[in-house]
Design a protein around this motif. Structure first.
Motif, PDB file in Angstrom:
ATOM      1  N   ILE A   1       0.837  -1.207   0.000  1.00  0.00           N
ATOM      2  CA  ILE A   1       0.000   0.000   0.000  1.00  0.00           C
ATOM      3  C   ILE A   1       0.868   1.251   0.000  1.00  0.00           C
ATOM      4  CG2 ILE A   1      -1.634   1.319   1.400  1.00  0.00           C
ATOM      5  CD1 ILE A   1      -2.847  -1.397   2.251  1.00  0.00           C
ATOM      6  N   SER A   2       1.972   1.206   0.752  1.00  0.00           N
ATOM      7  CA  SER A   2       2.885   2.355   0.801  1.00  0.00           C
ATOM      8  C   SER A   2       3.470   2.650  -0.585  1.00  0.00           C
ATOM      9  CB  SER A   2       4.014   2.072   1.801  1.00  0.00           C
ATOM     10  OG  SER A   2       4.956   3.126   1.797  1.00  0.00           O
ATOM     11  N   TRP A   3       3.908   1.603  -1.287  1.00  0.00           N
ATOM     12  CA  TRP A   3       4.443   1.802  -2.643  1.00  0.00           C
ATOM     13  C   TRP A   3       3.346   2.261  -3.591  1.00  0.00           C
ATOM     14  CZ3 TRP A   3       9.120   2.718  -3.859  1.00  0.00           C
ATOM     15  CH2 TRP A   3      10.189   2.142  -3.177  1.00  0.00           C
ATOM     16  N   ASN A   4       2.143   1.717  -3.433  1.00  0.00           N
ATOM     17  CA  ASN A   4       1.034   2.120  -4.306  1.00  0.00           C
ATOM     18  C   ASN A   4       0.763   3.613  -4.203  1.00  0.00           C
ATOM     19  OD1 ASN A   4       0.583  -0.344  -5.421  1.00  0.00           O
ATOM     20  ND2 ASN A   4      -1.292  -0.802  -4.325  1.00  0.00           N
ATOM     21  N   ARG A   5       0.856   4.139  -2.985  1.00  0.00           N
ATOM     22  CA  ARG A   5       0.630   5.586  -2.804  1.00  0.00           C
ATOM     23  C   ARG A   5       1.639   6.386  -3.630  1.00  0.00           C
ATOM     24  NH1 ARG A   5       0.063   4.521   3.027  1.00  0.00           N
ATOM     25  NH2 ARG A   5      -2.149   4.351   3.525  1.00  0.00           N
ATOM     26  N   HIS A   6       2.901   5.950  -3.613  1.00  0.00           N
ATOM     27  CA  HIS A   6       3.934   6.641  -4.404  1.00  0.00           C
ATOM     28  C   HIS A   6       3.612   6.573  -5.893  1.00  0.00           C
ATOM     29  CE1 HIS A   6       6.531   7.425  -1.054  1.00  0.00           C
ATOM     30  NE2 HIS A   6       6.744   6.146  -0.776  1.00  0.00           N
ATOM     31  N   HIS A   7       3.302   5.373  -6.386  1.00  0.00           N
ATOM     32  CA  HIS A   7       3.041   5.202  -7.823  1.00  0.00           C
ATOM     33  C   HIS A   7       1.794   5.975  -8.263  1.00  0.00           C
ATOM     34  CE1 HIS A   7       6.238   2.372  -7.914  1.00  0.00           C
ATOM     35  NE2 HIS A   7       5.588   1.372  -7.327  1.00  0.00           N
ATOM     36  N   GLU A   8       0.749   5.936  -7.433  1.00  0.00           N
ATOM     37  CA  GLU A   8      -0.504   6.622  -7.787  1.00  0.00           C
ATOM     38  C   GLU A   8      -0.329   8.135  -7.775  1.00  0.00           C
ATOM     39  OE1 GLU A   8      -3.221   4.966  -4.996  1.00  0.00           O
ATOM     40  OE2 GLU A   8      -3.330   3.022  -6.010  1.00  0.00           O
ATOM     41  N   GLU A   9       0.516   8.630  -6.875  1.00  0.00           N
ATOM     42  CA  GLU A   9       0.778  10.077  -6.836  1.00  0.00           C
ATOM     43  C   GLU A   9       1.405  10.550  -8.146  1.00  0.00           C
ATOM     44  OE1 GLU A   9       3.195  13.360  -4.066  1.00  0.00           O
ATOM     45  OE2 GLU A   9       3.547  11.202  -3.788  1.00  0.00           O
ATOM     46  N   ILE A  10       2.380   9.798  -8.656  1.00  0.00           N
ATOM     47  CA  ILE A  10       3.026  10.164  -9.917  1.00  0.00           C
ATOM     48  C   ILE A  10       2.047  10.023 -11.085  1.00  0.00           C
ATOM     49  CG2 ILE A  10       4.975   9.706 -11.442  1.00  0.00           C
ATOM     50  CD1 ILE A  10       5.644  10.833  -8.631  1.00  0.00           C
ATOM     51  N   ALA A  11       1.212   8.981 -11.049  1.00  0.00           N
ATOM     52  CA  ALA A  11       0.234   8.773 -12.130  1.00  0.00           C
ATOM     53  C   ALA A  11      -0.741   9.955 -12.210  1.00  0.00           C
ATOM     54  CB  ALA A  11      -0.527   7.478 -11.890  1.00  0.00           C
ATOM     55  N   LYS A  12      -1.174  10.471 -11.052  1.00  0.00           N
ATOM     56  CA  LYS A  12      -2.095  11.618 -11.037  1.00  0.00           C
ATOM     57  C   LYS A  12      -1.418  12.862 -11.599  1.00  0.00           C
ATOM     58  CE  LYS A  12      -4.956  10.037  -7.170  1.00  0.00           C
ATOM     59  NZ  LYS A  12      -5.298  10.242  -5.735  1.00  0.00           N
ATOM     60  N   ILE A  13      -0.160  13.067 -11.237  1.00  0.00           N
ATOM     61  CA  ILE A  13       0.582  14.224 -11.757  1.00  0.00           C
ATOM     62  C   ILE A  13       0.718  14.114 -13.273  1.00  0.00           C
ATOM     63  CG2 ILE A  13       2.841  15.362 -11.792  1.00  0.00           C
ATOM     64  CD1 ILE A  13       3.126  14.631  -8.826  1.00  0.00           C
ATOM     65  N   GLU A  14       1.032  12.900 -13.746  1.00  0.00           N
ATOM     66  CA  GLU A  14       1.198  12.692 -15.187  1.00  0.00           C
ATOM     67  C   GLU A  14      -0.092  12.980 -15.951  1.00  0.00           C
ATOM     68  OE1 GLU A  14       2.450   9.050 -18.162  1.00  0.00           O
ATOM     69  OE2 GLU A  14       3.155   9.014 -16.080  1.00  0.00           O
ATOM     70  N   GLU A  15      -1.233  12.632 -15.352  1.00  0.00           N
ATOM     71  CA  GLU A  15      -2.523  12.902 -15.994  1.00  0.00           C
ATOM     72  C   GLU A  15      -2.810  14.399 -16.070  1.00  0.00           C
ATOM     73  OE1 GLU A  15      -5.482  10.795 -13.846  1.00  0.00           O
ATOM     74  OE2 GLU A  15      -4.792   8.800 -14.476  1.00  0.00           O
ATOM     75  N   GLN A  16      -2.310  15.180 -15.092  1.00  0.00           N
ATOM     76  CA  GLN A  16      -2.596  16.611 -15.041  1.00  0.00           C
ATOM     77  C   GLN A  16      -1.680  17.425 -15.946  1.00  0.00           C
ATOM     78  OE1 GLN A  16      -5.198  17.976 -13.397  1.00  0.00           O
ATOM     79  NE2 GLN A  16      -5.753  15.858 -12.917  1.00  0.00           N
TER      80      GLN A  16
END
Length: 451
Positions: A114-129
């Motif tokens: 879950i900790s790693w998922n938070r990191h990956h999802e944060e970057i994915a959201k930035i990439e979408e924006q």
């Protein structure tokens, strides 16, 4: 009168005290362990009870001389049967303890996932924006600064105790868990940084070209036309213009499409955590349901027993307690997976499956995109060669008509950026061709004067 005497016991030793017994047992254990150590034997004895040692185990009973003799002759005794039941129960307790420890270890793994998922999802959201901020330099600079901080933090992440020895399967091979996730995180941040830089470069290029445009793309084409064609108005071949405009638009749209692709990922490592968590949710939820049914069955069996079946009731209650412990451990595991209510397990697993499918789609898109850079360069050359073959007196009409056949593909700023690149390389090529023709004319005139 008969005289009576009162007796009073005066203790001269403390041999019958609990303290003396405890010290004696401790001294005995110490001597035994010394002898075991001298003989290099691994076994050790402990004078404390299981309860004092913190061991959840039922102690066996002293069997006695007569019962021991019966057991040796193959005759079952009451104490012997009771000890066998105790050993059986202890075996079950030990199995449950092993399962509980395994569950706690798996919960630690889940928390790390879950900790790693938070990191990956944060970057994915930035990439979408990022594409949404493509035209706003201030926002892009802010995103760029934020990504730089995330990059520095990612490089400093160290492996945890939980990640030691963990592996993850990628493309049929096992790789170290920590190494995979750190490299993926750093790679995703780097890709997002490159994307932001690309948009900033585009904005800088637009600022440089803006003063030179003076009327836009069509006006610059008009300048090329005036330089190449005679001053009189050229005669336009409508059929030829239409045919060539369609052909030129086709190769131009191919160039735009491949240019857009070349700016996207050519490699992507899918995050395997989602698929694994979906499997875990389904498996654990099924186990909990089965354990609940088993507990209810045991309770029904216990309730059917009469009031004189105390031993049987106690045995069944022990089984119920064991299954309750296992079920609690599995419920804790589900909570760690984000499922607080067993009835929501199917929904949670479906959500994880969706995320896993999205990861696979990204990986497949990246694989399809391999070699996009070289394909874009090839499409560019085809586009320019096709444009150069059009006669100068027909070129302006063809180029203007070509704009009617734009692909209008989805892609937002990426397509817009690619279209600007197509216009830039075409203008540059046509300008270079015109300059070559003028230079050639000058050389011919010079030779004429010499003759």
């Amino acid at each position: 009168k008969k005289q009576t005497y009162k007796c009073k016991t005066v203790k001269t030793t403390n041999w019958d005290s609990k303290e003396f017994l405890q010290r004696s047992r401790e001294s005995w254990a110490e001597k035994v362990n010394q002898e075991l150590e001298k003989k290099s034997l691994p076994q050790r004895v402990d004078h404390r009870s299981f309860k004092e040692q913190g061991i959840e185990k039922i102690p066996t009973q002293h069997i006695g001389v007569s019962a021991n003799a019966m057991e040796k002759r193959g005759i079952e005794s009451q104490r012997g049967n009771e000890n066998r039941e105790i050993k059986k129960a202890n075996g079950q307790i030990q199995t449950i303890e092993i399962l509980e420890k395994q569950t706690q270890k798996e919960i630690a793994f889940i928390r790390e996932d879950i900790s790693w998922n938070r990191h990956h999802e944060e970057i994915a959201k930035i990439e979408e924006q990022i594409p949404k901020a493509a035209g706003n330099e201030k926002v892009l600079l802010s995103v760029q600064a934020g990504l730089l901080k995330l990059y520095d933090k990612a490089k400093l992440i160290e492996p945890t105790k939980t990640s030691e020895g963990r592996t993850i399967e990628i493309d049929g091979r096992k790789v170290p868990y920590f190494e995979y996730h750190k490299n993926k995180l750093v790679g995703d941040i780097s890709f997002a940084q490159d994307k932001v830089k690309g948009y900033l470069d585009m904005l800088a290029q637009q600022r440089q070209e803006a003063p030179q445009e003076q009327g836009g793309f069509a006006a610059r084409r008009e300048v090329f036309k005036q330089q190449e064609a005679p001053q009189e108005k050229p005669k336009i071949d409508t059929a030829y213009v239409e045919r060539m405009a369609q052909q030129l638009a086709t190769v131009r749209n191919e160039f735009v499409r491949e240019t857009v692709n070349s700016h996207e990922r050519t490699r992507y490592q899918p995050n395997p955590i989602y698929a694994r968590q979906a499997n875990e949710i389904e498996s654990v939820a099924k186990t909990v349901a089965e354990q609940s049914r088993t507990i209810e069955a045991f309770k029904a069996e216990r309730d059917k027993l009469g009031m004189f079946k105390g031993k049987e009731k106690k045995e069944i209650q022990g089984k119920i307690d064991n299954f309750e412990r296992l079920r609690r451990s599995n419920l804790d595991k589900l909570k760690a997976l984000g499922v607080s209510n067993l009835s929501k397990a199917d929904e949670a697993a479906k959500e994880k499956r969706t995320l896993a499918a999205q990861e696979q789609e990204k990986a497949q898109a990246a694989r399809r995109n391999e070699g996009a850079g070289s394909r874009a360069e090839e499409a560019k050359q085809v586009f320019l060669e096709a444009a150069k073959r059009i006669p100068a007196d027909q070129r302006q009409a063809v180029l203007e008509r070509m704009e009617q056949y734009n692909s209008h593909e989805a892609g937002g700023m990426e397509v817009f950026k690619a279209e600007i690149e197509a216009r830039r390389v075409l203008d540059s090529a046509l300008k270079e061709q015109t300059q070559d023709r003028e230079h050639e004319k000058t050389k011919v005139k010079g030779r004429g004067r010499t003759d």
